[in-house]
Scaffold this motif. Structure first.
Motif, PDB file in Angstrom:
ATOM      1  N   GLU A 182       0.802  -1.215   0.000  1.00 14.16           N
ATOM      2  CA  GLU A 182       0.000   0.000   0.000  1.00 14.16           C
ATOM      3  C   GLU A 182       0.837   1.268   0.000  1.00 14.16           C
ATOM      4  OE1 GLU A 182      -3.812   0.355   2.292  1.00 14.16           O
ATOM      5  OE2 GLU A 182      -2.522   1.482   3.651  1.00 14.16           O
ATOM      6  N   SER A 183       1.903   1.283   0.764  1.00 10.33           N
ATOM      7  CA  SER A 183       2.733   2.485   0.865  1.00 10.33           C
ATOM      8  C   SER A 183       3.741   2.504  -0.279  1.00 10.33           C
ATOM      9  CB  SER A 183       3.446   2.523   2.215  1.00 10.33           C
ATOM     10  OG  SER A 183       4.122   3.751   2.372  1.00 10.33           O
ATOM     11  N   SER A 184       3.213   2.699  -1.483  1.00 11.84           N
ATOM     12  CA  SER A 184       4.018   2.686  -2.708  1.00 11.84           C
ATOM     13  C   SER A 184       3.587   3.834  -3.608  1.00 11.84           C
ATOM     14  CB  SER A 184       3.835   1.360  -3.469  1.00 11.84           C
ATOM     15  OG  SER A 184       4.265   0.256  -2.701  1.00 11.84           O
ATOM     16  N   GLY A 185       4.418   4.154  -4.569  1.00 11.27           N
ATOM     17  CA  GLY A 185       4.060   5.196  -5.520  1.00 11.27           C
ATOM     18  C   GLY A 185       5.147   5.380  -6.561  1.00 11.27           C
ATOM     19  N   ALA A 186       4.846   6.213  -7.546  1.00 11.14           N
ATOM     20  CA  ALA A 186       5.754   6.422  -8.669  1.00 11.14           C
ATOM     21  C   ALA A 186       6.137   7.888  -8.784  1.00 11.14           C
ATOM     22  CB  ALA A 186       5.110   5.965  -9.970  1.00 11.14           C
ATOM     23  N   ILE A 187       7.413   8.125  -9.049  1.00  9.33           N
ATOM     24  CA  ILE A 187       7.904   9.455  -9.393  1.00  9.33           C
ATOM     25  C   ILE A 187       8.031   9.532 -10.900  1.00  9.33           C
ATOM     26  CG2 ILE A 187       9.905  10.990  -9.285  1.00  9.33           C
ATOM     27  CD1 ILE A 187      10.291  10.112  -6.407  1.00  9.33           C
ATOM     28  N   LEU A 188       7.460  10.590 -11.486  1.00  4.71           N
ATOM     29  CA  LEU A 188       7.501  10.777 -12.934  1.00  4.71           C
ATOM     30  C   LEU A 188       8.003  12.175 -13.246  1.00  4.71           C
ATOM     31  CD1 LEU A 188       4.501   9.386 -12.060  1.00  4.71           C
ATOM     32  CD2 LEU A 188       4.431   9.030 -14.529  1.00  4.71           C
ATOM     33  N   ASN A 189       8.797  12.283 -14.286  1.00  4.59           N
ATOM     34  CA  ASN A 189       9.159  13.586 -14.842  1.00  4.59           C
ATOM     35  C   ASN A 189       8.563  13.663 -16.232  1.00  4.59           C
ATOM     36  OD1 ASN A 189      11.123  15.255 -16.726  1.00  4.59           O
ATOM     37  ND2 ASN A 189      11.236  16.116 -14.659  1.00  4.59           N
ATOM     38  N   LEU A 190       7.652  14.626 -16.421  1.00  8.42           N
ATOM     39  CA  LEU A 190       6.899  14.717 -17.668  1.00  8.42           C
ATOM     40  C   LEU A 190       7.698  15.347 -18.799  1.00  8.42           C
ATOM     41  CD1 LEU A 190       3.931  13.714 -17.766  1.00  8.42           C
ATOM     42  CD2 LEU A 190       4.684  14.276 -15.472  1.00  8.42           C
ATOM     43  N   GLY A 191       8.714  16.118 -18.493  1.00 12.07           N
ATOM     44  CA  GLY A 191       9.386  16.917 -19.509  1.00 12.07           C
ATOM     45  C   GLY A 191       8.678  18.260 -19.656  1.00 12.07           C
ATOM     46  N   HIS A 192       9.385  19.250 -20.169  1.00 17.41           N
ATOM     47  CA  HIS A 192       8.825  20.601 -20.244  1.00 17.41           C
ATOM     48  C   HIS A 192       7.952  20.789 -21.473  1.00 17.41           C
ATOM     49  CE1 HIS A 192      10.824  22.279 -16.773  1.00 17.41           C
ATOM     50  NE2 HIS A 192      11.981  21.750 -17.174  1.00 17.41           N
ATOM     51  N   THR A 193       6.873  21.528 -21.283  1.00 12.65           N
ATOM     52  CA  THR A 193       5.965  21.881 -22.370  1.00 12.65           C
ATOM     53  C   THR A 193       6.455  23.165 -23.037  1.00 12.65           C
ATOM     54  OG1 THR A 193       4.573  23.173 -20.877  1.00 12.65           O
ATOM     55  CG2 THR A 193       4.034  20.834 -21.139  1.00 12.65           C
ATOM     56  N   ASP A 194       5.792  23.554 -24.128  1.00 12.69           N
ATOM     57  CA  ASP A 194       6.109  24.803 -24.804  1.00 12.69           C
ATOM     58  C   ASP A 194       4.814  25.587 -25.055  1.00 12.69           C
ATOM     59  OD1 ASP A 194       7.464  26.824 -26.066  1.00 12.69           O
ATOM     60  OD2 ASP A 194       7.531  25.795 -28.021  1.00 12.69           O
ATOM     61  N   PRO A 195       4.579  26.719 -24.388  1.00 12.20           N
ATOM     62  CA  PRO A 195       5.443  27.333 -23.370  1.00 12.20           C
ATOM     63  C   PRO A 195       5.475  26.492 -22.101  1.00 12.20           C
ATOM     64  CG  PRO A 195       3.349  28.486 -23.501  1.00 12.20           C
ATOM     65  CD  PRO A 195       3.358  27.508 -24.634  1.00 12.20           C
ATOM     66  N   PRO A 196       6.474  26.692 -21.253  1.00 19.13           N
ATOM     67  CA  PRO A 196       6.633  25.842 -20.070  1.00 19.13           C
ATOM     68  C   PRO A 196       5.516  26.034 -19.041  1.00 19.13           C
ATOM     69  CG  PRO A 196       8.687  26.969 -20.618  1.00 19.13           C
ATOM     70  CD  PRO A 196       7.607  27.620 -21.420  1.00 19.13           C
ATOM     71  N   ILE A 197       5.319  25.002 -18.237  1.00 21.13           N
ATOM     72  CA  ILE A 197       4.317  25.035 -17.178  1.00 21.13           C
ATOM     73  C   ILE A 197       4.944  24.611 -15.858  1.00 21.13           C
ATOM     74  CG2 ILE A 197       3.553  22.658 -17.612  1.00 21.13           C
ATOM     75  CD1 ILE A 197       0.710  23.533 -16.903  1.00 21.13           C
ATOM     76  N   LYS A 198       4.539  25.280 -14.793  1.00 20.64           N
ATOM     77  CA  LYS A 198       4.869  24.834 -13.443  1.00 20.64           C
ATOM     78  C   LYS A 198       3.600  24.207 -12.878  1.00 20.64           C
ATOM     79  CE  LYS A 198       6.489  26.269  -8.886  1.00 20.64           C
ATOM     80  NZ  LYS A 198       6.866  27.420  -8.009  1.00 20.64           N
ATOM     81  N   VAL A 231       7.814  20.005 -13.346  1.00 19.13           N
ATOM     82  CA  VAL A 231       7.123  18.913 -14.023  1.00 19.13           C
ATOM     83  C   VAL A 231       7.478  17.560 -13.413  1.00 19.13           C
ATOM     84  CG1 VAL A 231       6.727  20.105 -16.203  1.00 19.13           C
ATOM     85  CG2 VAL A 231       8.910  18.944 -15.829  1.00 19.13           C
ATOM     86  N   ASP A 232       7.882  17.565 -12.148  1.00 21.24           N
ATOM     87  CA  ASP A 232       8.056  16.326 -11.390  1.00 21.24           C
ATOM     88  C   ASP A 232       6.779  16.071 -10.602  1.00 21.24           C
ATOM     89  OD1 ASP A 232      10.734  15.781 -12.089  1.00 21.24           O
ATOM     90  OD2 ASP A 232      11.459  17.173 -10.562  1.00 21.24           O
ATOM     91  N   ILE A 233       6.312  14.844 -10.600  1.00 22.32           N
ATOM     92  CA  ILE A 233       5.104  14.512  -9.845  1.00 22.32           C
ATOM     93  C   ILE A 233       5.274  13.165  -9.149  1.00 22.32           C
ATOM     94  CG2 ILE A 233       3.578  15.847 -11.353  1.00 22.32           C
ATOM     95  CD1 ILE A 233       2.685  13.285 -12.647  1.00 22.32           C
ATOM     96  N   TYR A 234       4.467  12.957  -8.112  1.00 24.81           N
ATOM     97  CA  TYR A 234       4.447  11.684  -7.400  1.00 24.81           C
ATOM     98  C   TYR A 234       3.024  11.165  -7.395  1.00 24.81           C
ATOM     99  CZ  TYR A 234       5.290   8.097  -3.857  1.00 24.81           C
ATOM    100  OH  TYR A 234       5.403   6.899  -3.199  1.00 24.81           O
ATOM    101  N   LEU A 235       2.838   9.952  -7.873  1.00 22.83           N
ATOM    102  CA  LEU A 235       1.530   9.315  -7.931  1.00 22.83           C
ATOM    103  C   LEU A 235       1.477   8.215  -6.894  1.00 22.83           C
ATOM    104  CD1 LEU A 235      -1.227   8.899  -9.283  1.00 22.83           C
ATOM    105  CD2 LEU A 235      -0.092   7.416 -10.957  1.00 22.83           C
ATOM    106  N   GLY A 236       0.678   8.397  -5.846  1.00 18.89           N
ATOM    107  CA  GLY A 236       0.576   7.418  -4.780  1.00 18.89           C
ATOM    108  C   GLY A 236      -0.345   6.267  -5.141  1.00 18.89           C
ATOM    109  N   ALA A 237       0.017   5.077  -4.700  1.00 19.42           N
ATOM    110  CA  ALA A 237      -0.750   3.884  -5.057  1.00 19.42           C
ATOM    111  C   ALA A 237      -2.165   3.904  -4.507  1.00 19.42           C
ATOM    112  CB  ALA A 237      -0.019   2.633  -4.566  1.00 19.42           C
ATOM    113  N   THR A 238      -2.379   4.529  -3.356  1.00 20.40           N
ATOM    114  CA  THR A 238      -3.704   4.502  -2.737  1.00 20.40           C
ATOM    115  C   THR A 238      -4.556   5.715  -3.077  1.00 20.40           C
ATOM    116  OG1 THR A 238      -2.980   5.570  -0.688  1.00 20.40           O
ATOM    117  CG2 THR A 238      -2.808   3.171  -0.802  1.00 20.40           C
ATOM    118  N   GLN A 239      -4.005   6.661  -3.828  1.00 20.00           N
ATOM    119  CA  GLN A 239      -4.794   7.820  -4.233  1.00 20.00           C
ATOM    120  C   GLN A 239      -5.909   7.367  -5.179  1.00 20.00           C
ATOM    121  OE1 GLN A 239      -4.391  11.285  -3.311  1.00 20.00           O
ATOM    122  NE2 GLN A 239      -6.464  11.103  -4.113  1.00 20.00           N
TER     123      GLN A 239
END
Length: 388
Positions: free
Chosen positions: A53-69, A87-95
């Motif tokens: 249960e206490s698991s999750g993924a870190i993802l880096n999406l890459g920058h858009t054009d124009p960039p987004i925070k 553009v770094d995000i964390y996706l939790g398994a239980t979300q």
């Protein structure tokens, strides 16, 4: 006899290493004893496939054009955390998916992670925090594991050394992280696969440490740190195995290497989403003591039987039972026979160990020396209301 991990790796690379799963090792010890068995094995492979249960993924999406925070975002309707980097995000398994989204309510982060690992295409929506560096206000696209930069699992708590057995002494069905518990002691559910599971076979954490290379979800991962709720000070039997929840591990691994066979989203009715994952951990046989510790059998391991009908932090305990009793399909509680069921897949736990054994025999996997050992002095602290 004694040898180093370097000695064992040399044997692996030469195709001469003797590798046994934990189940095979235990059978061998029963037949010929610890001393003789220690002469016939270089690596013992442990494994599990259970909800983590206490698991999750870190993802880096890459920058858009124009960039987004990114301020807020959703992967396939499931909210992800965007509080670090642009553009770094964390996706939790239980979300779980937002109720207003088109995704089914039983869907959560574990399902989205498993789908990305399986190569599926998922929707991605983001709301930005416009500023001079990142002027974009929103963004929508689809993503796959190939269309993003980093995609790795960082799991704060996996591989409990031991856990509990859940029962329900009340009058109504309870829906828990162990699944449904039937009223009036109608069933008992346990989640740890028993004697093949990694930390049972290294009870005092003398082999597994930070930097230990493992089989994780079908790819290669590592022990990153102690897991959350790490409690090595749990009371122990004479064989050094704990009588309840004890040590845990934090794991990290490249999700792009992982496979759908070994990472699966799951959902517990009226409780929520989670993630099932296969993990196998190799134990180097550096001396005879390693074999003696790993020879422990299900008959020699116990877990506490907890009554979930009392909604408190400390719940009543109906004593302890052995994993051999649990795996027999029934236990006796207060004079009543109660049927049991595992939450872990005992078959896939064995298969995870067998898969890593095969990798080692093919010299596709070698062992690592821990860069630091895990702490063995952590207490377990409760949380209470305090004054301000």
């Amino acid at each position: 006899m004694s040898q180093t991990i370097a000695d064992i790796n040399a044997k692996i690379k030469a195709g001469k290493a003797k590798v046994l799963t934990a189940t095979e090792l235990k059978s061998l010890v029963v037949d010929i004893g610890v001393t003789q068995a220690a002469k016939q094995v270089d690596v013992i492979v442990t494994g599990t496939f259970e909800p983590m249960e206490s698991s999750g993924a870190i993802l880096n999406l890459g920058h858009t054009d124009p960039p987004i925070k990114i301020r807020t975002c959703w992967i396939d309707g499931v909210p992800a955390y965007a509080g670090f980097g642009a553009v770094d995000i964390y996706l939790g398994a239980t979300q779980e998916a937002d109720p207003s989204d088109e995704s089914p309510q039983y869907r959560g982060g574990g399902h989205a992670i498993a789908d990305l690992i399986a190569g599926k295409t998922l929707t991605f929506k983001a709301i930005g925090h416009p500023n001079d560096c990142y002027p974009r206000a929103n963004f929508e696209t689809t993503i796959t594991k190939e269309s993003i930069n980093q995609f790795y699992l960082f799991n704060p708590r996996n591989l409990y050394q031991n856990f509990i057995v859940g029962v329900n002494g009340g009058e109504e069905t309870l829906y828990t992280y162990l699944g449904p518990l039937q009223p009036r002691l109608g069933n008992a559910v346990y989640s740890n696969p028993g004697a093949i599971s990694p930390l049972w076979n290294d009870p005092d954490l003398q082999l597994i440490g930070i930097g230990t290379r493992i089989f994780m979800g079908g790819g290669i991962g590592y022990v990153a740190w102690e897991g959350t709720q790490h409690f090595p000070l749990q009371k122990r039997l004479e064989n050094r195995t704990p009588i309840g929840p004890a040590a845990t591990l934090a794991l990290i691994g490249d999700a792009k290497q992982m496979t759908a066979e070994w990472v699966r989203g799951c959902y517990f009715r009226n409780y929520g989403a989670s993630l099932m994952m296969g993990v196998a951990v190799p134990l180097p046989v550096i001396n005879e003591e390693v074999v003696a510790r790993a020879a422990v059998l299900d008959e020699e391991l116990v877990a506490p039987v907890i009554d979930f009908s009392i909604p408190r932090r400390v719940r009543p305990i109906f004593g302890s039972v052995s994993y051999a009793q649990l795996k027999s399909g029934k236990i006796t509680i207060a004079g009543s026979t109660v049927r049991t069921a595992p939450l872990a897949s005992l078959h896939l736990s064995e298969e995870a160990a067998k898969t890593l054994k095969d990798w080692i025999l093919k010299a596709e996997f070698t062992l690592t020396e821990p860069v630091a050992m895990l702490p063995c002095d952590r207490a377990f602290l409760p949380q209470d209301v305090r004054g301000f």
